[in-house]
Motif scaffolding. Structure first.
Motif, short mmCIF file in Angstrom:
data_model
loop_
_atom_site.label_atom_id
_atom_site.label_comp_id
_atom_site.label_asym_id
_atom_site.label_seq_id
_atom_site.Cartn_x
_atom_site.Cartn_y
_atom_site.Cartn_z
N ALA A 168 -14.48 23.90 -5.28
CA ALA A 168 -13.74 23.37 -6.44
C ALA A 168 -13.16 22.00 -6.12
O ALA A 168 -13.22 21.08 -6.95
N ARG A 169 -12.60 21.83 -4.93
CA ARG A 169 -12.06 20.52 -4.54
C ARG A 169 -13.17 19.48 -4.46
O ARG A 169 -12.99 18.33 -4.88
N ALA A 170 -14.32 19.87 -3.95
CA ALA A 170 -15.45 18.94 -3.84
C ALA A 170 -15.94 18.53 -5.23
O ALA A 170 -16.31 17.37 -5.45
N ALA A 171 -15.95 19.46 -6.17
CA ALA A 171 -16.39 19.16 -7.54
C ALA A 171 -15.44 18.18 -8.22
O ALA A 171 -15.86 17.30 -8.95
N VAL A 172 -14.15 18.33 -7.96
CA VAL A 172 -13.15 17.44 -8.55
C VAL A 172 -13.29 16.03 -7.96
O VAL A 172 -13.18 15.04 -8.67
N GLN A 173 -13.56 15.95 -6.66
CA GLN A 173 -13.68 14.66 -6.00
C GLN A 173 -14.97 13.94 -6.37
O GLN A 173 -15.05 12.73 -6.29
#
Length: 111
Positions: free
Chosen positions: A105-110
């Motif tokens: 999820a953090r990677a998708a946001v970044q």
């Protein structure tokens, strides 16, 4: 010191790659893993966190088993040890799934 760290990092990367990617899988997938391991500190950090949590959980499991074995009868200790092991593995697996999803999820946001 630097050589020792390089050997340790290289050995760790090799062991993780073998366990995560598999020995007989697609070479492109292995190359992608190697690229991420080399270029993304967060990728390495995530593997270290997962390793530490699993190691700590399994160590705690082993520590809790000692008094169980000493305090209980053999059949009760075997049962309790089996139940404890299953519980620890399920909890660690659930934590792992949740941790990986949070990383994704953090990677998708970044991105």
């Amino acid at each position: 010191m630097v050589w020792s760290r390089a050997v340790t990092s290289s050995s760790l990367a090799s062991a993780i790659r073998s366990a995560s990617v598999g020995r007989h899988l697609d070479p492109a997938r292995a190359a992608e893993f190697e690229r991420k391991w080399t270029n993304l500190p967060q990728f390495r950090r995530s593997f270290r966190i997962m390793s530490a949590v699993w190691g700590g959980g399994l160590l705690l499991d082993a520590i809790v088993r000692v008094p169980l074995v000493l305090a209980l009868s053999t059949s009760a200790a075997v049962t309790a040890s089996t139940v404890l092991f299953i519980a620890v593995m399920v909890l660690l697996a659930l934590w792992n799934v949740r941790f990986v999803k949070s990383i994704q999820a953090r990677a998708a946001v970044q991105a």
